[in-house]
Structures are given as structure tokens and as C-alpha cells.
Design an enzyme around this catalytic site. Structure first.
Site, PDB file in Angstrom:
ATOM      1  N   HIS A  60       0.935  -1.082   0.020  1.00  0.00           N
ATOM      2  CA  HIS A  60       0.072  -0.479   0.102  1.00  0.00           C
ATOM      3  C   HIS A  60       0.794   1.315   0.041  1.00  0.00           C
ATOM      4  O   HIS A  60       1.065   1.673   0.552  1.00  0.00           O
ATOM      5  CB  HIS A  60      -0.804  -0.026   1.432  1.00  0.00           C
ATOM      6  CG  HIS A  60      -1.943   0.818   1.502  1.00  0.00           C
ATOM      7  ND1 HIS A  60      -2.981   0.685   1.259  1.00  0.00           N
ATOM      8  CD2 HIS A  60      -2.149   2.323   0.978  1.00  0.00           C
ATOM      9  CE1 HIS A  60      -3.857   1.641   1.453  1.00  0.00           C
ATOM     10  NE2 HIS A  60      -3.309   2.878   1.414  1.00  0.00           N
TER      11      HIS A  60
ATOM     12  N   HIS B 207       2.360  14.140   0.592  1.00  0.00           N
ATOM     13  CA  HIS B 207       2.375  15.859  -0.560  1.00  0.00           C
ATOM     14  C   HIS B 207       2.911  17.289  -0.195  1.00  0.00           C
ATOM     15  O   HIS B 207       4.271  16.507  -0.018  1.00  0.00           O
ATOM     16  CB  HIS B 207       0.799  15.885   0.138  1.00  0.00           C
ATOM     17  CG  HIS B 207       0.158  14.996   0.654  1.00  0.00           C
ATOM     18  ND1 HIS B 207      -1.053  14.510  -0.972  1.00  0.00           N
ATOM     19  CD2 HIS B 207      -0.892  14.183   1.326  1.00  0.00           C
ATOM     20  CE1 HIS B 207      -2.101  13.767  -0.144  1.00  0.00           C
ATOM     21  NE2 HIS B 207      -2.102  13.666   0.613  1.00  0.00           N
TER      22      HIS B 207
ATOM     23  N   HIS C 299     -10.410  -0.316   0.432  1.00  0.00           N
ATOM     24  CA  HIS C 299     -10.616   0.953   1.334  1.00  0.00           C
ATOM     25  C   HIS C 299     -12.411   1.024   1.621  1.00  0.00           C
ATOM     26  O   HIS C 299     -12.575   1.655   0.832  1.00  0.00           O
ATOM     27  CB  HIS C 299     -10.063   2.260   0.232  1.00  0.00           C
ATOM     28  CG  HIS C 299     -10.634   3.544   1.289  1.00  0.00           C
ATOM     29  ND1 HIS C 299      -9.178   4.041   1.564  1.00  0.00           N
ATOM     30  CD2 HIS C 299     -11.034   4.818   1.966  1.00  0.00           C
ATOM     31  CE1 HIS C 299      -9.689   5.272   2.413  1.00  0.00           C
ATOM     32  NE2 HIS C 299     -11.042   4.993   2.107  1.00  0.00           N
TER      33      HIS C 299
ATOM     34  N   ARG D 163       2.320   8.312  -6.449  1.00  0.00           N
ATOM     35  CA  ARG D 163       1.697   9.167  -7.189  1.00  0.00           C
ATOM     36  C   ARG D 163       1.961  10.122  -8.409  1.00  0.00           C
ATOM     37  O   ARG D 163       1.612  11.018  -9.325  1.00  0.00           O
ATOM     38  CB  ARG D 163       2.259  10.619  -6.985  1.00  0.00           C
ATOM     39  CG  ARG D 163       1.737  10.280  -5.274  1.00  0.00           C
ATOM     40  CD  ARG D 163       0.482  10.730  -4.664  1.00  0.00           C
ATOM     41  NE  ARG D 163       0.444  10.996  -3.703  1.00  0.00           N
ATOM     42  CZ  ARG D 163      -0.732  10.732  -2.727  1.00  0.00           C
ATOM     43  NH1 ARG D 163      -1.350   9.879  -2.872  1.00  0.00           N
ATOM     44  NH2 ARG D 163      -0.564  10.764  -1.485  1.00  0.00           N
TER      45      ARG D 163
ATOM     46  N   ASP E  76       1.142   2.729   3.847  1.00  0.00           N
ATOM     47  CA  ASP E  76       0.149   3.369   3.046  1.00  0.00           C
ATOM     48  C   ASP E  76       1.179   5.273   3.077  1.00  0.00           C
ATOM     49  O   ASP E  76       0.435   6.045   3.640  1.00  0.00           O
ATOM     50  CB  ASP E  76      -1.206   4.252   4.380  1.00  0.00           C
ATOM     51  CG  ASP E  76      -2.134   4.559   3.513  1.00  0.00           C
ATOM     52  OD1 ASP E  76      -1.967   5.099   1.957  1.00  0.00           O
ATOM     53  OD2 ASP E  76      -3.336   4.794   4.440  1.00  0.00           O
TER      54      ASP E  76
ATOM     55  N   GLY F 183      -2.795  12.419   4.678  1.00  0.00           N
ATOM     56  CA  GLY F 183      -1.614  11.343   4.451  1.00  0.00           C
ATOM     57  C   GLY F 183      -0.135  11.695   4.735  1.00  0.00           C
ATOM     58  O   GLY F 183      -0.095  13.247   4.756  1.00  0.00           O
TER      59      GLY F 183
END
Length: 384
Positions: free
Chosen positions: A23, A270, A141, A27, A266, A285
Site C-alpha cells: 500500500h 504530499h 478502502h 503519485r 500507506d 496522508g
């Protein structure tokens, strides 16, 4: 695990099968200012990972062979480790129309609409029936949008004290409960992403007891932090949110009794600006690849809560078994492995990350277990 080796590093080091993260968000295509296949895979290699699976919330969404090919081209060109894409469950991850599972299945690791739950029960049933017919895994999810009500952190004590809008636990476990019923009825191989609540552990445990084909993952941050640790800072904001201390303890118990099958980061980078807007308005995130093993080794293995062999199974061997990924062994020889310094402590400093993302709640934590070498197919791809 067959054996642990030091590979010439001597005492104070441990080598283990290269990790697998089912996971991550790299991007590309679509959001390369947050992370790229190149930077993400290099960060993974520097953290002991040999295989990662990339989630499909991209632009374009990998919901067709043409869209998937764009991502595959970048992976072939730039990845330094084995990067396996997910395809989406539905077209555009909109929950309205199922993708062509048969056409995509041989080129993806599994199917997920990560970032949004499949809201319609009929659509989820149809998806599970199609996955079962094609021998595929559906990775869900779980998030019921009707229960979110504008929330962005856990609906607990911190939210109440500081005037924040909360996300209730049922928004996660209620949809898991629905899906487990459907998985039992359809025979779908079902995997639950990033569980965070004690009720989620309970319903998955009960489903396993009655023979449902289900596995699940949780993340290091849910095992180490709770909403009592929150600060008014975007680096503490993720989805699902950090839950209560009781939820955290239930997750640890789920690890120990085998209800939770694997640990996935996960990893969700960003830009600095997107994470600078506080708890309410920052993007959800955090990054996780470069801190996962050191944090878990330091706070669980060194404290005799989780044995080292169990942690290695959670981070390497269990995901390989479930998702039918290559063995790290060639015969009896371990050819995909990572070596960690477990003797000398260091301080996590996000400014040193290879990832383009730097938002982590663990900045400044002292840990053991720095990766010093990663070897894939007998070839060193990272060395400190």
C-alpha cells in the site's frame, strides 16, 4: 523464515528477506510534484523494500489497459525495485461501473478503489463476483461516506476538546462488516486496507473464524500513536485517522493473535504546502517507507512485544503469500534481502528523506534499525 544472516557485517546487524509494502502512493502519472516512481522506489530501496504495490488514485486512473500502460512505462523506465500497480475496481474510482477485470488481471497485483470506499452494495457484490470468477484479490478502502459528516480526525476526546469535526469508527467497520458478508457469499478473496479501529479487528477475527477468505493490513502509525498524541499540525493527519488508545491496543492484539496479516505503510506523500494547513485543511496522508522498520523494531521488537521473526513475516513473507509475489529465496539462498544496523541509534530527520514527501509525526524520534544495504536478485541496489 529460514534463517537470519549478518552477511559479513558482524554483530549488531540483522539481514532479513526484503520487505513488501502492499500500500504505497507513488503519485505517477498525474501528481509527480508529490512523488515520482523514481523517488518513491529509491526511498523504498533505502528502507529495505524489494516490492511495493502502488495504489490507483492517479490521473489517469489505471482503469483500462491504455491508462495502465502509462504507469507501466514509467515503472519500467524509473523504478529501482519491483513496483506492482493496482488497477481500480470501478471506472475512474467513481463506484458506478466495473472495470474489465479479465483484461487487467494479468498486469496488476490486485484491484482497489483506494481513497474512496465502494458505496453501493450491489456494485460491491458485482465486483466481488467478478473477482472470484477471475481469481483476483479485491483490496478495499472501507469508508461509508454517509457517516463522515465533514470529519477529518477521529471522533474522540481530542476532537471534542479542540473543536474539530470527527470521523466515527463505524464509517470504517460498518463497511468492512458489509463486505465480509458479501465476501462470504461470493467466495471473493478479500483484503482490507489500513484498518484502524477495534471493531474492525473484531469483525475480521469473527469472519476468519467462520472461514471467510479475508486478510487485512494496518499501518505503523496506528500501532504507535492514538488521538491523544495529536498536534495541531498536518503531519498528524491521515485517512483513516489516528484513533483512540483502546483502538491502538486492539490493533496490537490483532497483530499478536494473527487477525492482522501484514503491515503496510500507506506511504502518501504530499507537497509541503499541502501539509502546512493544520489538522482541518491539510491534505490527508503521511510518508512511511523510511521510518517503518526502525519504528516497529524499536518499539515492539526491542520491548519484547513482537518477536523479530513475526515482524519480518508481517512486513515481508505474509504479503508475498497472500498476493502470490516472488519468493526472496533461490533454493535455500536468500537473494532478496536487507541489512539493518540494530545496535546504533539514530534520530529520524525528515529532511534526510529520499521521498519528496516529508510529513511524518515521527520527526525527532530516536530509533534503532537503520537500513545499511538492500540486495535484490543478489545485486546491491542500495548501500548506506
Amino acid at each position: 523464515m529460514k534463517q537470519e544472516y549478518s552477511y559479513g557485517y558482524g554483530t549488531g546487524y540483522v539481514a532479513c528477506p526484503a520487505f513488501v509494502d502492499m500500500h504505497v502512493h507513488f503519485r505517477e502519472p498525474g501528481y509527480s510534484y508529490k512523488e515520482t516512481i523514481a523517488t518513491g522506489s529509491r526511498a523504498a530501496a533505502a528502507s529495505g523494500y524489494g516490492i511495493v504495490a502502488t495504489m490507483p488514485n492517479l490521473n489517469p486512473v489505471p482503469d483500462s489497459l491504455g491508462n495502465l500502460a502509462l504507469q507501466e512505462e514509467i515503472i519500467k523506465r524509473d523504478a529501482v525495485i519491483d513496483v506492482r500497480p493496482y488497477a481500480s475496481i470501478t471506472i475512474g474510482r467513481k463506484g458506478l461501473e466495473l472495470v474489465d477485470v479479465a483484461a487487467l488481471k494479468d498486469r496488476v497485483v490486485a484491484f482497489s478503489d483506494d481513497g474512496s470506499g465502494v458505496q453501493d452494495e450491489k456494485m460491491m457484490r458485482k465486483a466481488m463476483e467478478e473477482m472470484a470468477a477471475n481469481g483476483c484479490i479485491l483490496a478495499a478502502h472501507c469508508e461509508d461516506n454517509s457517516l463522515l459528516k465533514g470529519g477529518y480526525i477521529h471522533d474522540g476526546r481530542y476532537a471534542a476538546l479542540h473543536g474539530h469535526k470527527g470521523i466515527c469508527s463505524e464509517s470504517e467497520w460498518g463497511q468492512i462488516e458489509r463486505d465480509l458478508r458479501l465476501a462470504g457469499e461470493t467466495g471473493c478473496a478479500y483484503h482490507v486496507c489500513h484498518i484502524s479501529t477495534r471493531e474492525s479487528v473484531d469483525v475480521i477475527r469473527r469472519a476468519k473464524d467462520r472461514g471467510v477468505n479475508v486478510t487485512c493490513e494496518t499501518g505503523p502509525h496506528y500501532l504507535l500513536l492514538c488521538d491523544g498524541d495529536l498536534q495541531e499540525d498536518g503531519r498528524f493527519k491521515m485517512n483513516p485517522p489516528l484513533r483512540s488508545a483502546e483502538d491502538r491496543q486492539a490493533l496490537i492484539e490483532g497483530i499478536l493473535d494473527g487477525t492482522i496479516d501484514m503491515i503496510a505503510t500507506d506511504h502518501a506523500p504530499h507537497s509541503a504546502e499541502e501539509k502546512s494547513r493544520g489538522l482541518e485543511k491539510s491534505a490527508m496522508g503521511i510518508v512511511g517507507l523510511e521510518t517503518a522498520f526502525p519504528l516497529l523494531y524499536t518499539h515492539f521488537v526491542r520491548k519484547d512485544i513482537i518477536p523479530l521473526g513475526k515482524l519480518i513475516d508481517l512486513m515481508s513473507l505474509a504479503p508475498r503469500r497472500r498476493f502470490h509475489l516472488p519468493s526472496p529465496y533461490r533454493g535455500e539462498e536468500l537473494v532478496d534481502y536487507a541489512v539493518f544496523d540494530i545496535q546504533n541509534p539514530y534520530t529520524i530527520d525528515s529532511r534526510e528523506f529520499i521521498s519528496l514527501g516529508h510529513a511524518t509525526p515521527f520527526d525527532g524520534w530516536q530509533v534503532y534499525g537503520r537500513c545499511v544495504e538492500t540486495v535484490i536478485n543478489g545485486k546491491t541496489i542500495y548501500k548506506l
